[in-house]
Design an enzyme around this catalytic site. Structure first.
Site, PDB file in Angstrom:
ATOM      1  N   ASP A 319      -2.244  -9.931   2.316  1.00 43.27           N
ATOM      2  CA  ASP A 319      -0.886  -9.648   2.794  1.00 43.27           C
ATOM      3  C   ASP A 319      -0.013 -10.884   2.997  1.00 43.27           C
ATOM      4  O   ASP A 319       1.196 -10.816   2.803  1.00 43.27           O
ATOM      5  CB  ASP A 319      -0.948  -8.847   4.093  1.00 43.27           C
ATOM      6  CG  ASP A 319      -1.442  -7.424   3.856  1.00 43.27           C
ATOM      7  OD1 ASP A 319      -0.718  -6.649   3.231  1.00 43.27           O
ATOM      8  OD2 ASP A 319      -2.562  -7.111   4.279  1.00 43.27           O
ATOM      9  N   TYR A 405       0.232  -0.679   7.716  1.00 41.88           N
ATOM     10  CA  TYR A 405      -0.308  -1.303   8.928  1.00 41.88           C
ATOM     11  C   TYR A 405       0.708  -2.187   9.630  1.00 41.88           C
ATOM     12  O   TYR A 405       1.544  -2.817   8.974  1.00 41.88           O
ATOM     13  CB  TYR A 405      -1.494  -2.217   8.567  1.00 41.88           C
ATOM     14  CG  TYR A 405      -2.839  -1.550   8.743  1.00 41.88           C
ATOM     15  CD1 TYR A 405      -3.300  -1.229  10.016  1.00 41.88           C
ATOM     16  CD2 TYR A 405      -3.629  -1.243   7.658  1.00 41.88           C
ATOM     17  CE1 TYR A 405      -4.527  -0.619  10.187  1.00 41.88           C
ATOM     18  CE2 TYR A 405      -4.857  -0.624   7.822  1.00 41.88           C
ATOM     19  CZ  TYR A 405      -5.300  -0.318   9.089  1.00 41.88           C
ATOM     20  OH  TYR A 405      -6.506   0.290   9.260  1.00 41.88           O
ATOM     21  N   HIS A 456     -12.681  -0.322   5.249  1.00 39.85           N
ATOM     22  CA  HIS A 456     -12.045  -1.573   4.806  1.00 39.85           C
ATOM     23  C   HIS A 456     -12.266  -2.644   5.857  1.00 39.85           C
ATOM     24  O   HIS A 456     -12.686  -2.352   6.982  1.00 39.85           O
ATOM     25  CB  HIS A 456     -10.543  -1.352   4.580  1.00 39.85           C
ATOM     26  CG  HIS A 456      -9.835  -0.843   5.798  1.00 39.85           C
ATOM     27  ND1 HIS A 456      -9.850   0.482   6.151  1.00 39.85           N
ATOM     28  CD2 HIS A 456      -9.123  -1.477   6.754  1.00 39.85           C
ATOM     29  CE1 HIS A 456      -9.168   0.652   7.274  1.00 39.85           C
ATOM     30  NE2 HIS A 456      -8.722  -0.529   7.672  1.00 39.85           N
TER      31      HIS A 456
HETATM   32  N1  ABN Z   1      -0.908  -3.737   2.680  1.00 41.46           N
HETATM   33  C1  ABN Z   1      -0.341  -3.849   1.417  1.00 41.46           C
HETATM   34  C2  ABN Z   1       1.147  -3.923   1.424  1.00 41.46           C
HETATM   35  C3  ABN Z   1       1.791  -4.799   2.241  1.00 41.46           C
HETATM   36  C4  ABN Z   1       3.164  -4.856   2.226  1.00 41.46           C
HETATM   37  C5  ABN Z   1       3.881  -4.058   1.386  1.00 41.46           C
HETATM   38  C6  ABN Z   1       3.234  -3.189   0.544  1.00 41.46           C
HETATM   39  C7  ABN Z   1       1.855  -3.124   0.569  1.00 41.46           C
HETATM   40 CU    CU Z   2      -8.036  -1.015   9.489  1.00 43.40          CU
END
Ligand code: ABN
Ligand code: CU
Length: 704
Positions: A319, A405, A456
């Site tokens: 990320d 998330y 995960h």
């Molecule tokens: N967790 C993957 C992700 C992050 C930011 C934007 C799209 C996808």
């Molecule tokens: Cu998680």
């Protein structure tokens, strides 16, 4: 990776240079972003089809920074680093702009890479998939009428790495979902196919379709906004507000981006990628200003998913390098994200056109009560002799949203000289559709009817550039173990002997270590040249980090190759300028091959890392086997690690804090041992009477 390098001609833009920053590590101001963009535009000319991907501070070298800081030298030159896409040209252009003199000092066309995805890059993808005939056909096959394409949503992820396209095109994989109403949460209604979208041409180039089809769920949406969440049971009614009062305001001082608080002094930076960057961290030890860390940040992370089915291996989000903890950062809200008396910092970036964008309140700075810092009572007078000192902590925080998330990052400074990093994971599980009655184990858990949440891990790379009482530092692991001598031996006659053992890393290879719960392993960053007056041991900061799972993806798997730092809890390399990002500079669609990032810095592992300038990359995180309690919105899961001074001070450095309450034996005897009141807190009171803590006899420890 083929690299073409050319030193650019000194094309200057006409405008006057922007005002110089107060501090060389300050992020680019809006005026600086504008100036840099106009220098680049002038260089390319009006005919060029360019788009800006990154416009950020190129931090000065440690050497030039320290010459300015410690030796009264000149302010280091101010540079910006720009990543540019040019239509029709593969790869990226990396540009360095001299901001003071307004010219391009370096321009490099880097082939075979794809740059970070910005929020703007992600935002257009939903429109693309909704209009695509192939996607519409798949939606219809999934049970969604073609007229309902406005109810189809996607989380656009970078493709990870897919050998069918490599890094030849800038690709996203669209995780597909359905909302029957725009206020629904789509995560209870995932779809089973994955369109691949070209970010630049805005077209669907392929659709990955699984062999086993799974139509969209007919179950009601699982929602979490109040109107839905309280439908069944209503709100809890007993909850009373808790408000924080700080009648005299804050105890920290901020001069621009420089923080001073409780003997700590440091710089708070912020960039598109790492988000918060803390630099030049010093501790004022009774007038002796002692350097601790030159720079500290979260440099990378990976969230590798564990389902070997379909193309789920591509779900391994790096990320920070792929999307940017800065780019994805939230504007924070007073009294919601942080409570109390708050100081905010804004963040400034450039959009694709090069226009500045601002995230208001990107960094929250405030203090919180941190429980008891230390306490002792004497049993001889029924605990009337007592000292208790409450702790306050300084928190520098940000929250970023990685599609589903949320990551809440808290850098806590503690009054005993420790620094604690807390990460809270919340937001929503990434989900995949299950058929009615399908067994989704062992790779996932059904968290709601027809919702499969895959196993995960969340792994983070904490980058520490230490400077503990000077630049030459060493690192080692510290393990506790039983005496090597047998019970009954001369050295260990009663068998109770145990010791703490430090293993000093001489080479990079030595440092590549795992966690070890059996030996309560911690890691020491220390200065072998400065010894503690009492213990005779080197001054150190100890990394106490107990959430340190092994990377579960196999060695040589794509996620493992792309996160070489995640294979060990500890990686120490020699300091070199630009050793910042352990999965490389341009992370999207990197195959994981070649000496990129930390793999190149580790090399054959033979570099000496003892008593020299080093960088520490510490991997920590959690393995997440989802459960229904994590859905539809996950209660925050905490991860915490501590950097503690050890043999750094000659006593508890916080004894000079005003205690909340202190009474010596003679004072307790004179006052009859009954009076107990906090010297600092007049707001605390008993729950079921109006007595405040400042009234005599009104406390937990008074005698009956
Ligand atoms: N967790 C993957 C992700 C992050 C930011 C934007 C799209 C996808
Ligand atoms: Cu998680």
């Amino acid at each position: 990776m083929e690299r073409l390098q050319q030193i650019a001609s000194q094309t200057t833009a006409s405008a006057a240079p922007p005002p110089a920053p107060a501090h060389p590590l300050d992020p680019l101001s809006i005026a600086e972003i504008k100036a840099v963009v106009s220098v680049v535009k002038a260089k390319y000319g009006s005919g060029a089809e360019i788009s800006f991907n990154t416009v950020t501070l190129k931090e000065p070298s440690k050497k030039s920074f320290l010459e300015w800081k410690d030796k009264n030298g000149p302010a280091p030159p101010r540079f910006a680093f720009v990543v540019l896409l040019e239509a029709g040209k593969p790869g990226v252009q990396e540009i360095v702009v001299d901001i003071t003199n307004l010219y391009v000092t370096n321009l490099k066309h880097v082939h075979g890479v794809q740059p970070i995805l910005t929020v703007e890059d992600l935002q257009s993808t939903e429109d693309v998939i909704r209009k695509d005939a192939g996607v519409i056909e798949q939606c219809v096959l999934s049970g969604i009428p073609a007229t309902d394409m406005h109810k189809v949503y996607c989380d656009p992820w970078t493709i990870g790495y897919d050998e069918r396209w490599g890094n030849s095109r800038r690709l996203q994989q669209a995780m597909m979902y359905y909302r029957s109403d725009e206020d629904d949460s789509q995560y209870s209604h995932p779809l089973d196919f994955v369109p691949i979208v070209d970010t630049e041409t805005k077209e669907v180039i392929y659709i990955d379709i699984p062999n086993v089809r799974r139509p969209v769920s007919k179950h009601p949406h699982s929602n979490f906004y109040p109107s839905d969440a309280v439908k069944e049971h209503g709100y809890r009614t007993e909850q009373k507000p808790i408000n924080v009062t700080q009648p005299e305001g804050v105890s920290f001082k901020m001069d621009g981006h420089v923080m001073e608080w409780s003997n700590f002094k440091f710089h708070i930076g912020f960039n598109y990628r790492e988000g918060i960057v803390l630099s030049d961290i010093n501790y004022n030890d009774h007038g002796n200003v002692r350097p601790i860390f030159h720079r500290m940040s979260l440099a990378e992370m990976i969230v590798p998913y564990g389902s070997p089915d379909f193309r789920h291996f591509r779900k391994h989000a790096l990320d920070i390098g792929e999307y940017g903890a800065g780019y994805m950062t939230n504007p924070l809200a007073l009294g919601c994200d942080c409570k109390g008396v708050i100081h905010y910092l804004d963040a400034h970036f450039a959009d694709r056109a090069g226009d500045p964008i601002t995230i208001k309140n990107a960094v929250c700075i405030h203090e919180e009560d941190d429980g008891i810092l230390y306490k002792h009572s004497d049993f001889r007078d029924d605990f009337a002799t007592t000292i208790v000192t409450r702790a306050t902590r300084l928190v520098i925080s940000q929250i970023f949203t990685a599609a589903n998330y949320e990551y809440c990052i808290y850098w806590n400074f503690l009054q005993d000289g420790s620094i604690r990093l807390d990460v809270k994971l919340t937001g929503i599980l990434n989900t995949y559709v299950a058929n009615e009655g399908e067994k989704v184990g062992p790779w996932g858990t059904q968290v709601y009817p027809q919702v499969n949440a895959h196993n995960h891990q969340h792994m983070f790379s904490l980058r520490i550039d230490p400077r503990i009482d000077g630049d030459n530092n060493s690192v080692g692991s510290s393990d506790v173990m039983s005496s090597p001598h047998e019970l009954g031996s001369l050295e260990n006659p009663y068998g109770n002997g145990w010791l703490g053992k430090r293993t000093v890393y001489k080479t990079v290879s030595d440092s590549l270590t795992h966690a070890n719960a059996e030996t309560s392993r911690s890691w020491d960053i220390f200065n072998p040249n400065v010894l503690n007056k009492y213990s005779g041991l080197p001054v150190s900061y100890k990394i106490v980090s107990n959430q340190t799972p092994r990377l579960l993806a196999k060695e040589n798997s794509i996620p493992s190759k792309r996160a070489p730092w995640a294979r060990h809890a500890m990686n120490v390399v020699k300091y070199e300028e630009d050793r910042l990002y352990p999965s490389g500079v341009h992370v999207p669609q990197w195959s994981g091959d070649g000496p990129v990032g930390i793999r190149g810095w580790i090399g054959d592992g033979s570099d000496n890392i003892e008593n020299t300038d080093v960088i520490v990359f510490h991997t920590f995180g959690i393995s997440h086997v989802p459960a229904p309690e994590d859905f539809p919105l996950m209660p925050a899961e905490p991860i915490t690690l501590l950097m503690r001074p050890r043999n750094f001070f000659t006593a508890n450095p916080a004894l000079d804090l005003i205690p909340s309450y202190a009474k010596t034996t003679s004072e307790a005897r004179k006052s009859g041992g009954t009076e107990v009141k906090s010297q600092l807190d007049t707001a605390s009171r008993l729950a079921f009477s109006n007595t405040s803590a400042s009234f005599e006899g009104g406390s937990c420890c008074s005698k009956k």
